[in-house]
Design an enzyme around this catalytic site. Sequence first.
Site, PDB file in Angstrom:
ATOM      1  N   LEU A   1       0.847  -1.190   0.000  1.00 17.46           N
ATOM      2  CA  LEU A   1       0.000   0.000   0.000  1.00 17.46           C
ATOM      3  C   LEU A   1       0.889   1.248   0.000  1.00 17.46           C
TER       4      LEU A   1
ATOM      5  N   LYS B   1      13.525  10.889  -0.696  1.00 17.48           N
ATOM      6  CA  LYS B   1      14.077  11.600   0.474  1.00 17.48           C
ATOM      7  C   LYS B   1      15.121  10.741   1.183  1.00 17.48           C
TER       8      LYS B   1
ATOM      9  N   GLY C   1      -4.030   8.082  -9.006  1.00 20.75           N
ATOM     10  CA  GLY C   1      -2.728   8.742  -9.093  1.00 20.75           C
ATOM     11  C   GLY C   1      -2.225   9.026 -10.488  1.00 20.75           C
TER      12      GLY C   1
ATOM     13  N   GLY D   1      14.492  17.722 -18.240  1.00 16.27           N
ATOM     14  CA  GLY D   1      13.521  18.343 -17.337  1.00 16.27           C
ATOM     15  C   GLY D   1      14.184  18.880 -16.075  1.00 16.27           C
TER      16      GLY D   1
ATOM     17  N   LEU E   1      15.876  17.956 -10.302  1.00 13.38           N
ATOM     18  CA  LEU E   1      16.834  18.545  -9.350  1.00 13.38           C
ATOM     19  C   LEU E   1      17.079  17.627  -8.153  1.00 13.38           C
TER      20      LEU E   1
ATOM     21  N   VAL F   1      14.789  19.093 -26.557  1.00 13.28           N
ATOM     22  CA  VAL F   1      15.295  17.757 -26.899  1.00 13.28           C
ATOM     23  C   VAL F   1      14.530  17.241 -28.110  1.00 13.28           C
TER      24      VAL F   1
ATOM     25  N   GLY G   1       7.546  15.605 -16.156  1.00 15.36           N
ATOM     26  CA  GLY G   1       6.212  15.695 -15.578  1.00 15.36           C
ATOM     27  C   GLY G   1       5.558  14.329 -15.460  1.00 15.36           C
TER      28      GLY G   1
ATOM     29  N   MET H   1       0.464  18.132  -8.297  1.00 19.96           N
ATOM     30  CA  MET H   1       0.630  16.691  -8.064  1.00 19.96           C
ATOM     31  C   MET H   1       1.497  16.510  -6.835  1.00 19.96           C
TER      32      MET H   1
ATOM     33  N   HIS I   1      16.270  32.526  18.847  1.00 19.36           N
ATOM     34  CA  HIS I   1      17.613  32.792  18.338  1.00 19.36           C
ATOM     35  C   HIS I   1      18.571  31.750  18.899  1.00 19.36           C
TER      36      HIS I   1
HETATM   37  P1  FAD Z   1      -0.597   7.672  -6.080  1.00 18.01           P
HETATM   38  O1  FAD Z   1       0.315   7.851  -4.948  1.00 18.01           O
HETATM   39  O2  FAD Z   1      -0.024   7.634  -7.454  1.00 18.01           O
HETATM   40  O3  FAD Z   1      -1.377   6.310  -5.791  1.00 18.01           O
HETATM   41  C1  FAD Z   1      -2.262   5.747  -6.698  1.00 18.01           C
HETATM   42  C2  FAD Z   1      -2.379   4.273  -6.411  1.00 18.01           C
HETATM   43  O4  FAD Z   1      -3.457   3.752  -7.167  1.00 18.01           O
HETATM   44  C3  FAD Z   1      -1.163   3.456  -6.832  1.00 18.01           C
HETATM   45  O5  FAD Z   1      -0.721   2.676  -5.768  1.00 18.01           O
HETATM   46  C4  FAD Z   1      -1.661   2.596  -7.976  1.00 18.01           C
HETATM   47  O6  FAD Z   1      -1.035   1.332  -8.035  1.00 18.01           O
HETATM   48  C5  FAD Z   1      -3.116   2.456  -7.619  1.00 18.01           C
HETATM   49  N1  FAD Z   1      -3.979   2.139  -8.768  1.00 18.01           N
HETATM   50  C6  FAD Z   1      -4.030   2.760  -9.962  1.00 18.01           C
HETATM   51  N2  FAD Z   1      -4.978   2.215 -10.742  1.00 18.01           N
HETATM   52  C7  FAD Z   1      -5.547   1.222 -10.017  1.00 18.01           C
HETATM   53  C8  FAD Z   1      -6.592   0.310 -10.262  1.00 18.01           C
HETATM   54  N3  FAD Z   1      -7.285   0.324 -11.405  1.00 18.01           N
HETATM   55  N4  FAD Z   1      -6.901  -0.568  -9.289  1.00 18.01           N
HETATM   56  C9  FAD Z   1      -6.230  -0.590  -8.115  1.00 18.01           C
HETATM   57  N5  FAD Z   1      -5.237   0.266  -7.820  1.00 18.01           N
HETATM   58  C10 FAD Z   1      -4.911   1.168  -8.765  1.00 18.01           C
HETATM   59  N6  FAD Z   1       4.952  14.725  -3.481  1.00 18.01           N
HETATM   60  C11 FAD Z   1       5.153  15.434  -2.365  1.00 18.01           C
HETATM   61  O7  FAD Z   1       4.215  16.070  -1.852  1.00 18.01           O
HETATM   62  N7  FAD Z   1       6.382  15.467  -1.740  1.00 18.01           N
HETATM   63  C12 FAD Z   1       7.438  14.811  -2.261  1.00 18.01           C
HETATM   64  O8  FAD Z   1       8.532  14.850  -1.683  1.00 18.01           O
HETATM   65  C13 FAD Z   1       7.268  14.077  -3.456  1.00 18.01           C
HETATM   66  N8  FAD Z   1       8.295  13.409  -3.994  1.00 18.01           N
HETATM   67  C14 FAD Z   1       8.099  12.688  -5.142  1.00 18.01           C
HETATM   68  C15 FAD Z   1       9.187  12.034  -5.702  1.00 18.01           C
HETATM   69  C16 FAD Z   1       9.038  11.295  -6.859  1.00 18.01           C
HETATM   70  C17 FAD Z   1      10.234  10.587  -7.452  1.00 18.01           C
HETATM   71  C18 FAD Z   1       7.752  11.191  -7.471  1.00 18.01           C
HETATM   72  C19 FAD Z   1       7.559  10.367  -8.687  1.00 18.01           C
HETATM   73  C20 FAD Z   1       6.658  11.846  -6.915  1.00 18.01           C
HETATM   74  C21 FAD Z   1       6.829  12.608  -5.757  1.00 18.01           C
HETATM   75  N9  FAD Z   1       5.770  13.306  -5.179  1.00 18.01           N
HETATM   76  C22 FAD Z   1       5.974  14.053  -4.049  1.00 18.01           C
HETATM   77  C23 FAD Z   1       4.419  13.290  -5.766  1.00 18.01           C
HETATM   78  C24 FAD Z   1       3.531  12.295  -4.983  1.00 18.01           C
HETATM   79  O9  FAD Z   1       4.123  11.017  -5.028  1.00 18.01           O
HETATM   80  C25 FAD Z   1       2.140  12.247  -5.587  1.00 18.01           C
HETATM   81  O10 FAD Z   1       1.610  13.552  -5.669  1.00 18.01           O
HETATM   82  C26 FAD Z   1       1.216  11.403  -4.733  1.00 18.01           C
HETATM   83  O11 FAD Z   1       1.698  10.088  -4.628  1.00 18.01           O
HETATM   84  C27 FAD Z   1      -0.192  11.375  -5.328  1.00 18.01           C
HETATM   85  O12 FAD Z   1      -0.998  10.590  -4.513  1.00 18.01           O
HETATM   86  P2  FAD Z   1      -2.295   9.844  -5.087  1.00 18.01           P
HETATM   87  O13 FAD Z   1      -2.911   9.175  -3.914  1.00 18.01           O
HETATM   88  O14 FAD Z   1      -3.102  10.772  -5.886  1.00 18.01           O
HETATM   89  O15 FAD Z   1      -1.751   8.753  -6.126  1.00 18.01           O
HETATM   90  P1  NAI Z   2       7.908  19.035 -13.125  1.00 21.16           P
HETATM   91  O1  NAI Z   2       6.661  19.530 -13.741  1.00 21.16           O
HETATM   92  O2  NAI Z   2       8.316  19.501 -11.792  1.00 21.16           O
HETATM   93  O3  NAI Z   2       9.142  19.359 -14.085  1.00 21.16           O
HETATM   94  C1  NAI Z   2       9.163  18.983 -15.412  1.00 21.16           C
HETATM   95  C2  NAI Z   2      10.160  19.883 -16.116  1.00 21.16           C
HETATM   96  O4  NAI Z   2      10.377  19.367 -17.405  1.00 21.16           O
HETATM   97  C3  NAI Z   2       9.680  21.321 -16.257  1.00 21.16           C
HETATM   98  O5  NAI Z   2      10.697  22.197 -15.853  1.00 21.16           O
HETATM   99  C4  NAI Z   2       9.375  21.427 -17.747  1.00 21.16           C
HETATM  100  O6  NAI Z   2       9.547  22.733 -18.248  1.00 21.16           O
HETATM  101  C5  NAI Z   2      10.392  20.449 -18.299  1.00 21.16           C
HETATM  102  N1  NAI Z   2      10.059  19.932 -19.621  1.00 21.16           N
HETATM  103  C6  NAI Z   2       8.838  19.603 -20.092  1.00 21.16           C
HETATM  104  N2  NAI Z   2       8.948  19.162 -21.364  1.00 21.16           N
HETATM  105  C7  NAI Z   2      10.269  19.199 -21.685  1.00 21.16           C
HETATM  106  C8  NAI Z   2      11.010  18.892 -22.843  1.00 21.16           C
HETATM  107  N3  NAI Z   2      10.408  18.442 -23.946  1.00 21.16           N
HETATM  108  N4  NAI Z   2      12.353  19.045 -22.820  1.00 21.16           N
HETATM  109  C9  NAI Z   2      12.967  19.511 -21.702  1.00 21.16           C
HETATM  110  N5  NAI Z   2      12.304  19.847 -20.575  1.00 21.16           N
HETATM  111  C10 NAI Z   2      10.972  19.690 -20.574  1.00 21.16           C
HETATM  112  O7  NAI Z   2       7.789  17.432 -13.205  1.00 21.16           O
HETATM  113  P2  NAI Z   2       8.702  16.302 -12.597  1.00 21.16           P
HETATM  114  O8  NAI Z   2       9.974  16.859 -12.094  1.00 21.16           O
HETATM  115  O9  NAI Z   2       8.743  15.232 -13.626  1.00 21.16           O
HETATM  116  O10 NAI Z   2       7.837  15.819 -11.380  1.00 21.16           O
HETATM  117  C11 NAI Z   2       6.513  15.272 -11.614  1.00 21.16           C
HETATM  118  C12 NAI Z   2       5.583  15.628 -10.512  1.00 21.16           C
HETATM  119  O11 NAI Z   2       5.948  14.973  -9.317  1.00 21.16           O
HETATM  120  C13 NAI Z   2       5.545  17.115 -10.251  1.00 21.16           C
HETATM  121  O12 NAI Z   2       4.251  17.578 -10.478  1.00 21.16           O
HETATM  122  C14 NAI Z   2       5.904  17.277  -8.819  1.00 21.16           C
HETATM  123  O13 NAI Z   2       4.986  18.079  -8.166  1.00 21.16           O
HETATM  124  C15 NAI Z   2       5.870  15.864  -8.232  1.00 21.16           C
HETATM  125  N6  NAI Z   2       7.063  15.742  -7.397  1.00 21.16           N
HETATM  126  C16 NAI Z   2       7.094  16.446  -6.232  1.00 21.16           C
HETATM  127  C17 NAI Z   2       8.205  16.433  -5.438  1.00 21.16           C
HETATM  128  C18 NAI Z   2       8.211  17.251  -4.213  1.00 21.16           C
HETATM  129  O14 NAI Z   2       7.152  17.702  -3.790  1.00 21.16           O
HETATM  130  N7  NAI Z   2       9.348  17.479  -3.574  1.00 21.16           N
HETATM  131  C19 NAI Z   2       9.395  15.651  -5.786  1.00 21.16           C
HETATM  132  C20 NAI Z   2       9.274  14.992  -7.061  1.00 21.16           C
HETATM  133  C21 NAI Z   2       8.135  15.030  -7.808  1.00 21.16           C
END
Ligand code: FAD
Ligand code: NAI
Length: 468
Positions: free
Chosen positions: A38, A51, A146, A182, A188, A239, A273, A320, A446
Amino acid sequence: MSSFDVAIIGSGPGGYVAAIRSAQLGFKTAIIEKYPTLGGTCLNVGCIPSKALLDSSHHYHDAIHHFKEHGIDLPGEVKINLEQMISRKQAVVDQTCSGVKFLMDKNKITVFEGVGSFKDATHINILKNDGATETIEAKYVIIATGSKPSSLPFIEIDKERIITSTEALKLKEVPKHLVIIGGGVIGLELGQVYLRLGAQVSVVEFLDRILPGMDGAQSKEMTKVLKKQGMKFYTGHKVKSVSRKADEVLIQADDSKGNTVDFKADYCLVAVGRKPYTEGLNLQAAGVKVSERGQVEVNAHLQTNISNIYAIGDVVKGAMLAHKAEEEGVFVAETLAGQKPHIDYNLIPGVVYTWPEVASVGKTEEQLKEAGVAYKSGQFPMRALGRSRASMDTDGFVKILSDANTDEVLGVHMVGARVADLIAEAVTAMEFRASAEDISRMSHAHPTYAEAVKEAALAATENRALHV
Ligand code: FAD
Ligand code: NAI
């Protein structure tokens, strides 16, 4: 057939929080998750593992670059054990995911493992991993499925050398040259992990700045700081092809003048994205509408066009982010219970967990300019804080934007040590519609990094920061 008040499809932070709140409110609740663990993207391949790797790589970086200055001499050479680093990360993930299972059991939520798909608006078929199917009935359904990584049409993600964040969290070697397409949050954060571990990291960004959604001052500061750390940026580069030959990846991009620039790498991380995930849900059977961008369409109550079906998190519009998904999970459960919950989307903070960290809430300076709002800006540099000098974390600033007439805080943007935590003060202040002067008159301990918030508020109020 089992019957429930609320059935939730997807167990990410949106889904599992919706399940807990629904159960707390007395609903007989079920959650359906296709994976054996889960927690969704966030716990399995998102927030938590990224993290964990940021923390481990930060320790390594400190050991190499800062210990000596702190007066700590290490007895021998500091080496990376990547296998151990990845397995510690996995242990953190496993523990966190089993914590969600514990919470489901504690709240008497029925967990189904399998792919959920609509039979009709009140029935869900669950295709289990052993091939068996079960159908359940639910008065209300919450779609919380998600998102998945996006790519570009001409890129074939092979999951070995041309990868997404999911594979980047479990590499078996440190890349020699990692090209990241990206310059957003994933680019980053994961870029910094591998930079610290010794990779050459090049970020190719389509727009003219990294972190394009954040305040311009943050993009500028992070470009400066990350360049100093060794990251290379190619902004304004489009790209146009990514191809693999044996263990080499060739990336071609057009720069802003139309010249072709070639990059050779051993790994290419595509981080452009994420896209909403609705595959396999059979939404047509229930009649649920999806927008052109693939998001499940919802109204202000997060209700779809079918009155008993709601949707939350990454699968609907908006940021997201895990905490946004969680707020929406609570919101829908409380709405179903007849309550009148509220979410202020303007006050969902955004954080990038690099070091220094980046954190934001409210309007950016660019947004205020575009909307024609008269504002004041107060900025305070981290290097002027005693706390920052003590820890050698002198990069960054706190910037407060307030209304020119009323002094109400409209946006707070930070770069610096622990600003991921400091942003909570700004959220609280803005939730209570504080003025910059309100913040400037509150005592801040402080020496802390939080003093920068007070100083920026002083600067925004009457340009009277004390320590610059
Ligand atoms: P999800 O977490 O995507 O969960 C959806 C779930 O639904 C999944 O487990 C999937 O398997 C399940 N599912 C899908 N379809 C079906 C189906 N038909 N039947 C049963 N199950 C199904 N956000 C932050 O706020 N802070 C962060 O530091 C952060 N870091 C991130 C780092 C990375 C590398 C990535 C990729 C994302 C990060 N995010 C971060 C974004 C965050 O993970 C998402 O915004 C968040 O998980 C969204 O939650 P959700 O519940 O909408 O969907
Ligand atoms: P993002 O939207 O943060 O960044 C995507 C980047 O790719 C943007 O700067 C965009 O301009 C660039 N881009 C788009 N098309 C491109 C192209 N053709 N060539 C070059 N650059 C291009 O999306 P990212 O980093 O993939 O993360 C996905 C989601 O996951 C985000 O919405 C983010 O909110 C979430 N996330 C959140 C984290 C956090 O809260 N710390 C950590 C990681 C992900």
